[in-house]
Design a protein around this motif. Sequence first.
Motif, PDB file in Angstrom:
ATOM      1  N   VAL A  74      14.488 -40.896 115.030  1.00  0.00           N
ATOM      2  CA  VAL A  74      14.268 -40.924 113.580  1.00  0.00           C
ATOM      3  C   VAL A  74      14.003 -42.348 113.105  1.00  0.00           C
ATOM      4  CG1 VAL A  74      15.346 -40.507 111.334  1.00  0.00           C
ATOM      5  CG2 VAL A  74      15.620 -38.836 113.175  1.00  0.00           C
ATOM      6  N   SER A  75      14.732 -43.321 113.655  1.00  0.00           N
ATOM      7  CA  SER A  75      14.540 -44.713 113.273  1.00  0.00           C
ATOM      8  C   SER A  75      13.125 -45.186 113.584  1.00  0.00           C
ATOM      9  CB  SER A  75      15.562 -45.595 114.004  1.00  0.00           C
ATOM     10  OG  SER A  75      15.353 -46.961 113.720  1.00  0.00           O
ATOM     11  N   VAL A  76      12.594 -44.795 114.746  1.00  0.00           N
ATOM     12  CA  VAL A  76      11.223 -45.179 115.105  1.00  0.00           C
ATOM     13  C   VAL A  76      10.229 -44.521 114.156  1.00  0.00           C
ATOM     14  CG1 VAL A  76       9.448 -45.075 116.894  1.00  0.00           C
ATOM     15  CG2 VAL A  76      11.823 -45.564 117.515  1.00  0.00           C
ATOM     16  N   LEU A  77      10.468 -43.268 113.820  1.00  0.00           N
ATOM     17  CA  LEU A  77       9.572 -42.570 112.891  1.00  0.00           C
ATOM     18  C   LEU A  77       9.549 -43.271 111.535  1.00  0.00           C
ATOM     19  CD1 LEU A  77      10.451 -38.835 113.700  1.00  0.00           C
ATOM     20  CD2 LEU A  77       8.420 -40.108 114.401  1.00  0.00           C
ATOM     21  N   GLU A  78      10.710 -43.747 111.094  1.00  0.00           N
ATOM     22  CA  GLU A  78      10.775 -44.482 109.820  1.00  0.00           C
ATOM     23  C   GLU A  78      10.007 -45.798 109.916  1.00  0.00           C
ATOM     24  OE1 GLU A  78      14.959 -44.757 109.178  1.00  0.00           O
ATOM     25  OE2 GLU A  78      15.134 -42.737 108.302  1.00  0.00           O
ATOM     26  N   GLU A 101       5.246 -38.078 114.172  1.00  0.00           N
ATOM     27  CA  GLU A 101       6.165 -36.972 113.910  1.00  0.00           C
ATOM     28  C   GLU A 101       6.065 -35.872 114.964  1.00  0.00           C
ATOM     29  OE1 GLU A 101       5.843 -35.245 110.101  1.00  0.00           O
ATOM     30  OE2 GLU A 101       6.334 -37.068 108.995  1.00  0.00           O
ATOM     31  N   PRO A 102       7.211 -35.403 115.479  1.00  0.00           N
ATOM     32  CA  PRO A 102       7.199 -34.221 116.340  1.00  0.00           C
ATOM     33  C   PRO A 102       6.695 -33.008 115.562  1.00  0.00           C
ATOM     34  CG  PRO A 102       9.282 -35.399 116.505  1.00  0.00           C
ATOM     35  CD  PRO A 102       8.543 -35.985 115.335  1.00  0.00           C
ATOM     36  N   SER A 103       6.187 -32.033 116.279  1.00  0.00           N
ATOM     37  CA  SER A 103       5.622 -30.849 115.624  1.00  0.00           C
ATOM     38  C   SER A 103       6.645 -30.115 114.769  1.00  0.00           C
ATOM     39  CB  SER A 103       5.061 -29.897 116.686  1.00  0.00           C
ATOM     40  OG  SER A 103       4.039 -30.516 117.424  1.00  0.00           O
ATOM     41  N   LEU A 104       7.913 -30.176 115.183  1.00  0.00           N
ATOM     42  CA  LEU A 104       8.949 -29.423 114.465  1.00  0.00           C
ATOM     43  C   LEU A 104       9.894 -30.352 113.704  1.00  0.00           C
ATOM     44  CD1 LEU A 104       9.795 -26.813 117.254  1.00  0.00           C
ATOM     45  CD2 LEU A 104       8.273 -26.528 115.302  1.00  0.00           C
ATOM     46  N   ARG A 105       9.368 -31.413 113.108  1.00  0.00           N
ATOM     47  CA  ARG A 105      10.228 -32.384 112.435  1.00  0.00           C
ATOM     48  C   ARG A 105      10.987 -31.754 111.269  1.00  0.00           C
ATOM     49  NH1 ARG A 105       8.763 -38.449 109.974  1.00  0.00           N
ATOM     50  NH2 ARG A 105      10.937 -39.030 109.612  1.00  0.00           N
ATOM     51  N   ARG A 106      10.417 -30.776 110.632  1.00  0.00           N
ATOM     52  CA  ARG A 106      11.076 -30.177 109.463  1.00  0.00           C
ATOM     53  C   ARG A 106      12.204 -29.224 109.844  1.00  0.00           C
ATOM     54  NH1 ARG A 106       6.319 -27.921 105.771  1.00  0.00           N
ATOM     55  NH2 ARG A 106       5.477 -27.405 107.812  1.00  0.00           N
ATOM     56  N   VAL A 107      12.345 -28.947 111.155  1.00  0.00           N
ATOM     57  CA  VAL A 107      13.448 -28.096 111.599  1.00  0.00           C
ATOM     58  C   VAL A 107      14.644 -29.002 111.880  1.00  0.00           C
ATOM     59  CG1 VAL A 107      14.209 -26.376 113.279  1.00  0.00           C
ATOM     60  CG2 VAL A 107      11.781 -26.511 112.626  1.00  0.00           C
ATOM     61  N   ASN A 108      15.580 -29.064 110.945  1.00  0.00           N
ATOM     62  CA  ASN A 108      16.649 -30.062 111.004  1.00  0.00           C
ATOM     63  C   ASN A 108      17.657 -29.835 112.123  1.00  0.00           C
ATOM     64  OD1 ASN A 108      15.614 -31.439 108.779  1.00  0.00           O
ATOM     65  ND2 ASN A 108      16.703 -30.126 107.332  1.00  0.00           N
TER      66      ASN A 108
END
Length: 255
Positions: A74-78, A101-108
């Motif tokens: 998550v830190s790298v994505l930010e 972003e991974p394909s399923l980023r919205r799946v927490n």
Amino acid sequence: MFKNGDIIAIEKLLNIKGHNGYSPCRSCEIKGVRKISTQGTNYYTPLKTPRRENQTRQSYHPLNLPLRTHEGFVSVLEELDATVTKRQRERIAKEHGVKGEPSLRRVNSIDYANCAPWEWMHLFLENIIPQLVDLWTGRYKMLDVGSEDYELAPHIWEEIGAETAAAVNKIPAAFVRVLGNIAVDKSSFTAEAWSFWFIHIAPIVLRNRFPRLKYYTHMCKLISLMKTSIKLEITTQEINSLEQGFAEWVREFER
């Protein structure tokens, strides 16, 4: 895709650089090295950094790797989201091996660092075992043996191929399908064929075939670890032994 262990598909799903990258692993942040003297572009991840290449990258211990975490992803994505230029984004992506972003980023509920464990068939039967055979027969990416002596002479490998083809003639098909002559053409070897050959046939046909006993012993160590790792029941003690055993096997392989 997770169940089938398709390495390339998982890399696409996680949107990471993958096995050819500077930071190629989806489980840890080990960094790669390339052959500077010949301006090589492919990265490899030995535990011990080659000295003669004047590399600055640190060496690693297999039981103390810099493991990835979900928070690290998550830190790298930010960081990527905060970049201004394409060059900045490429630098961050190369350093950490994460492209976006991974394909399923919205799946927490998904943990990016642990959602795709390594799968036995692809890891051993589609990668390590065929590569060992290529090393033993002098066909691995134009590498020579260096200061070692593990290559099998061509006539010995031809004998092993003939013995392999003959070994399964009287074994019921429920155990294994027909195996061809591995010295003539191994393209027909499926994962199932590699498994049966390496675990059940190789200890016999390769006995006393290597120039030095230590190579045969090293192979048998891997067979023992693989057999333990696919037992239907496994103890905590066996898990600990596997962890130590695989780490020792890799370090011995590099030596």
